[in-house]
Design a protein around this motif. Structure first.
Motif, mmCIF file in Angstrom:
data_model
loop_
_atom_site.group_PDB
_atom_site.id
_atom_site.type_symbol
_atom_site.label_atom_id
_atom_site.label_comp_id
_atom_site.label_asym_id
_atom_site.label_seq_id
_atom_site.Cartn_x
_atom_site.Cartn_y
_atom_site.Cartn_z
ATOM 1 N N THR A 182 31.688 38.817 30.768
ATOM 2 C CA THR A 182 31.724 40.077 31.502
ATOM 3 C C THR A 182 32.750 41.015 30.870
ATOM 4 O OG1 THR A 182 33.331 39.193 33.082
ATOM 5 C CG2 THR A 182 30.994 39.031 33.682
ATOM 6 N N PRO A 183 32.603 42.323 31.069
ATOM 7 C CA PRO A 183 33.565 43.264 30.499
ATOM 8 C C PRO A 183 34.981 42.982 30.998
ATOM 9 C CG PRO A 183 31.640 44.420 31.311
ATOM 10 C CD PRO A 183 31.523 43.003 31.784
ATOM 11 N N SER A 184 35.946 43.314 30.171
ATOM 12 C CA SER A 184 37.338 43.094 30.574
ATOM 13 C C SER A 184 37.711 44.053 31.691
ATOM 14 C CB SER A 184 38.271 43.267 29.377
ATOM 15 O OG SER A 184 38.197 44.574 28.883
ATOM 16 N N GLU A 185 38.633 43.614 32.518
ATOM 17 C CA GLU A 185 39.109 44.426 33.634
ATOM 18 C C GLU A 185 40.552 44.859 33.453
ATOM 19 O OE1 GLU A 185 38.371 42.242 37.232
ATOM 20 O OE2 GLU A 185 36.276 42.833 37.244
ATOM 21 N N HIS A 186 41.188 44.383 32.402
ATOM 22 C CA HIS A 186 42.606 44.667 32.181
ATOM 23 C C HIS A 186 42.836 44.758 30.678
ATOM 24 C CE1 HIS A 186 46.922 44.499 32.707
ATOM 25 N NE2 HIS A 186 47.001 43.424 31.967
ATOM 26 N N GLN B 282 34.234 37.014 37.456
ATOM 27 C CA GLN B 282 34.569 37.262 36.059
ATOM 28 C C GLN B 282 34.183 36.043 35.225
ATOM 29 O OE1 GLN B 282 36.389 39.642 33.859
ATOM 30 N NE2 GLN B 282 35.217 40.793 35.328
ATOM 31 N N ALA C 112 32.265 44.513 42.150
ATOM 32 C CA ALA C 112 33.434 43.882 42.764
ATOM 33 C C ALA C 112 33.144 42.476 43.283
ATOM 34 C CB ALA C 112 33.973 44.755 43.891
ATOM 35 N N CYS D 101 42.307 42.679 25.646
ATOM 36 C CA CYS D 101 41.405 42.999 26.757
ATOM 37 C C CYS D 101 41.100 41.726 27.514
ATOM 38 C CB CYS D 101 40.125 43.655 26.235
ATOM 39 S SG CYS D 101 40.450 45.209 25.388
ATOM 40 N N ASP E 100 32.989 50.128 43.553
ATOM 41 C CA ASP E 100 32.826 49.244 42.403
ATOM 42 C C ASP E 100 31.644 48.336 42.698
ATOM 43 O OD1 ASP E 100 32.925 47.438 40.340
ATOM 44 O OD2 ASP E 100 35.013 46.859 40.666
#
Length: 88
Positions: A14-18, A10, A6, A87, A3
């Motif tokens: 930033t793009p969602s991670e969940h 956040q 990593a 998200c 990743d």
């Protein structure tokens, strides 16, 4: 799997991670405050945003639409949209 992102912090940009399915409820808060909501099947969404003191309704949200709000609650009363994904 590596990743490359990593080590980056956040943020709201930033793009969602969940992601998780939303079941609208008049009392129970979302388990995590998301960055935005994806609406699979359009309609109205009644919600309360983080730190707000009142609910707000988004009317006529289209199929495949996004609501860029940090919702704490998605209410069952007043919500006709379905297939909602949060998200975070």
């Amino acid at each position: 799997m590596s990743d490359e992102f990593a080590t980056l912090a956040q943020s709201p940009l930033t793009p969602s991670e969940h992601a998780f399915a939303v079941t609208p409820d008049d009392v129970v808060a979302l388990p995590t405050i998301p960055k935005y909501l994806y609406v699979g099947t359009g309609g109205s969404i009644a919600l309360r945003t983080k730190d707000a003191s009142a609910d707000v309704s988004f009317l006529n949200v289209p199929d495949g639409g996004y609501l860029y709000v940090r919702a704490e609650f998605v209410r069952a009363s007043g919500t006709t949209a379905t297939d909602i994904v949060a998200c975070a």
